[in-house]
Design a protein around this motif. Sequence first.
Motif, short mmCIF file in Angstrom:
data_model
loop_
_atom_site.label_atom_id
_atom_site.label_comp_id
_atom_site.label_asym_id
_atom_site.label_seq_id
_atom_site.Cartn_x
_atom_site.Cartn_y
_atom_site.Cartn_z
N THR A 80 70.56 58.97 10.16
CA THR A 80 72.09 59.65 9.94
C THR A 80 71.82 60.50 8.58
OG1 THR A 80 72.64 57.32 10.14
CG2 THR A 80 74.62 59.05 10.42
N LYS A 81 71.38 59.96 7.45
CA LYS A 81 71.14 60.57 6.23
C LYS A 81 70.34 62.00 6.84
CE LYS A 81 71.31 57.36 2.58
NZ LYS A 81 70.69 56.46 1.73
N ARG A 82 69.34 61.80 7.24
CA ARG A 82 68.49 62.76 7.65
C ARG A 82 69.04 64.04 8.28
NH1 ARG A 82 63.81 61.07 10.95
NH2 ARG A 82 63.32 59.63 8.90
N VAL A 83 69.97 63.58 9.59
CA VAL A 83 70.74 64.60 10.37
C VAL A 83 71.85 65.14 9.26
CG1 VAL A 83 72.59 64.72 11.98
CG2 VAL A 83 70.51 63.49 12.49
N LYS A 84 72.25 64.47 8.41
CA LYS A 84 73.48 65.31 7.60
C LYS A 84 72.63 66.27 6.79
CE LYS A 84 77.00 61.55 7.22
NZ LYS A 84 77.51 60.72 6.27
N ARG A 85 71.38 65.71 6.25
CA ARG A 85 70.68 66.59 5.27
C ARG A 85 70.31 67.97 6.01
NH1 ARG A 85 66.03 64.38 4.30
NH2 ARG A 85 66.66 62.33 3.53
N ASN A 86 69.86 67.50 7.27
CA ASN A 86 69.35 68.71 7.99
C ASN A 86 70.53 69.87 8.58
OD1 ASN A 86 66.73 68.07 7.86
ND2 ASN A 86 66.86 66.92 10.11
N ARG A 88 73.29 70.04 6.71
CA ARG A 88 73.50 70.82 5.34
C ARG A 88 72.71 72.09 5.38
NH1 ARG A 88 72.85 66.93 1.25
NH2 ARG A 88 73.59 65.12 2.56
N GLU A 89 71.53 71.73 5.46
CA GLU A 89 70.30 72.82 5.23
C GLU A 89 70.30 73.92 6.46
OE1 GLU A 89 66.61 70.95 5.03
OE2 GLU A 89 67.27 70.12 3.03
N ARG A 92 71.32 77.82 6.12
CA ARG A 92 70.52 78.55 5.30
C ARG A 92 69.60 79.08 6.18
NH1 ARG A 92 69.36 74.31 1.10
NH2 ARG A 92 71.22 73.95 0.47
N ASP A 93 69.16 78.33 7.48
CA ASP A 93 68.34 78.74 8.46
C ASP A 93 68.88 80.03 9.38
OD1 ASP A 93 65.70 77.83 8.46
OD2 ASP A 93 66.22 76.07 9.79
N LEU A 94 68.35 80.97 9.27
CA LEU A 94 68.91 81.87 10.16
C LEU A 94 68.88 81.92 11.66
CD1 LEU A 94 68.06 85.34 8.11
CD2 LEU A 94 70.07 84.41 8.56
N PRO A 95 67.92 81.71 12.20
CA PRO A 95 67.67 81.54 13.56
C PRO A 95 68.76 80.34 14.19
CG PRO A 95 65.52 81.45 12.72
CD PRO A 95 66.44 81.37 11.56
N ARG A 96 68.94 79.51 13.59
CA ARG A 96 69.92 78.42 13.70
C ARG A 96 71.32 78.79 13.70
NH1 ARG A 96 67.81 72.45 11.81
NH2 ARG A 96 66.11 72.32 12.96
N LYS A 97 71.56 79.56 12.75
CA LYS A 97 72.91 80.04 12.26
C LYS A 97 73.37 81.26 13.11
CE LYS A 97 75.67 81.65 8.41
NZ LYS A 97 75.79 82.24 7.43
#
Length: 109
Positions: A80-86, A88-89, A92-97
């Motif tokens: 869960t922490k990893r997913v939340k962190r990911n 949040r990041e 910033r990631d253009l393709p994902r955005k």
Amino acid sequence: LQEKLQEKLQEKLQEKLQEKLQEKLQEKLQENHQESQEKLQEKLQEKLQEKLQEKLQEKTQRVTKRFTKKIIKRNTKRITKRVKRNSRESPRDLPRKSSRETPRESPRE
């Protein structure tokens, strides 16, 4: 006289025989008792061993279950922490955005 001697001898023999028989019987009884005691002891030992084995099995299962629950919980928290962190990041990631925004724009058009 001969008869009396014969009688006495017969009595003595009878007594001796009786004593011997009594001794033999006593020995046999003793042996049987000891054997039965040993068998009983063996059976008791086996039952005790089985019960101990069962208890150990149960305890092992309980402990294993508890620890697996703890491990699962810990791993779930990590994930869960990893997913939340990911997540949040991810902005910033253009393709994902862009892949996120495309579905939003599509229904509007």
